[in-house]
Design an enzyme around this catalytic site. Sequence first.
Site, PDB file in Angstrom:
ATOM      1  N   CYS A  44      19.031  -9.807  43.256  1.00 42.70           N
ATOM      2  CA  CYS A  44      20.197 -10.655  43.500  1.00 42.70           C
ATOM      3  C   CYS A  44      21.419  -9.994  42.889  1.00 42.70           C
ATOM      4  O   CYS A  44      21.368  -8.873  42.410  1.00 42.70           O
ATOM      5  CB  CYS A  44      19.989 -12.040  42.877  1.00 42.70           C
ATOM      6  SG  CYS A  44      18.470 -12.888  43.385  1.00 42.70           S
ATOM      7  N   ARG A  84      21.935 -14.598  46.111  1.00 42.12           N
ATOM      8  CA  ARG A  84      20.488 -14.504  46.186  1.00 42.12           C
ATOM      9  C   ARG A  84      19.993 -13.877  47.483  1.00 42.12           C
ATOM     10  O   ARG A  84      20.486 -14.199  48.562  1.00 42.12           O
ATOM     11  CB  ARG A  84      19.865 -15.902  46.042  1.00 42.12           C
ATOM     12  CG  ARG A  84      18.342 -15.880  45.931  1.00 42.12           C
ATOM     13  CD  ARG A  84      17.788 -17.274  45.807  1.00 42.12           C
ATOM     14  NE  ARG A  84      16.340 -17.240  45.667  1.00 42.12           N
ATOM     15  CZ  ARG A  84      15.530 -18.245  45.964  1.00 42.12           C
ATOM     16  NH1 ARG A  84      16.034 -19.373  46.431  1.00 42.12           N
ATOM     17  NH2 ARG A  84      14.227 -18.136  45.802  1.00 42.12           N
ATOM     18  N   VAL A 121      10.771 -15.454  48.092  1.00 38.99           N
ATOM     19  CA  VAL A 121       9.836 -16.577  48.069  1.00 38.99           C
ATOM     20  C   VAL A 121      10.538 -17.798  47.494  1.00 38.99           C
ATOM     21  O   VAL A 121      11.602 -17.702  46.883  1.00 38.99           O
ATOM     22  CB  VAL A 121       8.575 -16.270  47.220  1.00 38.99           C
ATOM     23  CG1 VAL A 121       7.810 -15.107  47.782  1.00 38.99           C
ATOM     24  CG2 VAL A 121       8.942 -16.026  45.765  1.00 38.99           C
ATOM     25  N   ASP A 127       9.580 -16.379  39.743  1.00 37.74           N
ATOM     26  CA  ASP A 127       9.557 -15.777  38.407  1.00 37.74           C
ATOM     27  C   ASP A 127      10.806 -16.135  37.604  1.00 37.74           C
ATOM     28  O   ASP A 127      10.830 -15.968  36.386  1.00 37.74           O
ATOM     29  CB  ASP A 127       9.372 -14.269  38.481  1.00 37.74           C
ATOM     30  CG  ASP A 127      10.458 -13.549  39.263  1.00 37.74           C
ATOM     31  OD1 ASP A 127      11.224 -14.210  39.991  1.00 37.74           O
ATOM     32  OD2 ASP A 127      10.539 -12.314  39.175  1.00 37.74           O
ATOM     33  N   GLY A 155       9.032   6.579  46.062  1.00 41.63           N
ATOM     34  CA  GLY A 155       8.408   7.520  45.136  1.00 41.63           C
ATOM     35  C   GLY A 155       9.367   8.106  44.125  1.00 41.63           C
ATOM     36  O   GLY A 155       9.023   9.075  43.438  1.00 41.63           O
TER      37      GLY A 155
END
Length: 619
Positions: A6, A54, A58, A107, A383
């Site tokens: 965010c 935002r 989820v 979270d 990577g």
Amino acid sequence: MVNSVCGIAGCVNWERDISLQADTIRSMGSALACRGPDDEGLWLSQRCGFAHRRLVVVDPAGGAQPMLRHRPTGGACVIVYNGELYNTPDIRDDLRAKGWTFQGHSDTEVLLKAYIEWGPPCVERFNGIFAFAIWDEASQSLFMARDRLGVKPLFYAQRGSAFIFGSEPKALLRNPLVQPEVDAEGLAEVFVMGPSRTPGHGVYRGVSELKPGHALRHDATGTRVTQYWRLECRPHEHDFDTSVATIRGLLEDTVERQLVSDVPVCTLLSGGIDSSAVTAFAAMSFRHAGLDALHTYSVDYVDNDRHFRSDAFQPDADGPWARLVSEQFGTRHHVVMVDTGELAKCLTRAVHARDLPGYADIDTSLYLLCREVKKGATVALSGECADEIFGGYPWFRREDDLRAGTFPWMRKLQQRTRLYSPALLDYVRPEAYLERRYREALDEVPRLPGEDPHAARMREVLYLTLTRFMAALLDRKDRMSMAVGLEVRVPYCDHRLVEYVWNIPWAMKDCDQRGKGILRRALVGVLPQDVLARRKSPYPKTHDPSYLARVRSRVLDILDDPASPLLPLVDAEAVRHFANSDAGTFNLPWYGQLMTGPQLLAYLIQVDTWLRDYRVMIR
């Protein structure tokens, strides 16, 4: 579950009522709309105001921010948060054992309640990438922290009674208290250190970046910054085979953790061992979970097949290798073709994404790649950073680089300063500035008593690369991806892996006398042997001479414009002579592995753009 990346911003003021400054706080948040295109939030109190943008991954309702929760003893705590915690389930279980309940499954709520339960030491429990701010009404204090490796950015400034912060400088610059000013040190960061920055330096006068692994507390008595994480030296206790197995297990685990998402996830695949390993573990995880084939993406340039020339820095093209890995693991591979015209045109867009000059077309090609990836995914695994952690760059095995007495990726300073004006040279004193920053970096290096001189020097170069060169690449990855609302995760930056590899002796890391030798060993049986044996090849750039022609033309136009703010800072005739040459005098990189003659011209274009568009004032 993760709440995703965010944009955050806010202000604390001890003399002015923040609740009356809603327009300013909202504008600071709006500046970060590209980081969070899905939702916005605003929270105001008398002393503190937060804005949030935002990108929803989820829990659209339960993860809304700013988020407010109350202490059991009374008093609200409010958070704005940018990042992901990959060990959210573990922390949630620990909190439930202490009696906490949860309204959603993001979270964000877990992080906020972890702070309420454990206070500032909560950051030591987190495995993830994050930058967050929490206002504690009970103590009338602001607490901010940034992840250990600095994947997520966080800038701040103090102006009188006001403390101002944001994910990017553009948010701070929306506050009238922060002006786009630079002094000698800021110019030195652009013209000497650029496109990297000294850790903690925000370039704009009086603007700082919270360093990786640091936390900050601000209240009416002042501001205190503390370091909660650092690399520590200790004897490595594992034998070679155990070390190889541990690296493989850690990498597989961190890729698995970072695949958690309820939106499409892909990988960026060049066909080198770093991105191929991430893709291999991700594809195997998809297959075990019964998911559709993993999508992979790489970048290439129109007509590069005709113009590519192998050299010591870029030995081969990525295309065939990416296809080989894709076929091996059954991914749906996409090649994003970039046209040189668009590459040059987007130099301005890259400046606006960074708020500073950057990696020139190396930035713009990543921006264009991410823009295309965003059409099919919201999260990508990269990577990036394996070379810094395992010692994969050419300067780890070149004696002249190791003995250079400066940052080994910045050995061409004099070739750059030939293009600068006498006034700029006198103002910033490039050689002295670079020397000071190099000595400061060496003073930070953790030491292992009894280490032999060569191993000690390799530890120094690893530390410099981890904390300076890697930081610039993480800046690039964050700004170019978030400019299009794409979240890019970097599994090699898992602090558990970094801490473990840091203490593996150089002789073991460098096994088989191959760059990243121990990583190659760890991936035996995972990747095809041809890929494991591939020589390092950096992020691809265009070799089309039309790109040089385009940036040459733009630089000459700038030199012919008497209103250009770049003119007082360069020797116009020296730049004109260089631009009219074939740029062969810069056929070796002046920064890193990719920044040669065309990129120097493009960097000057970006400096001019930055000075104009941001109306930068030199003090």
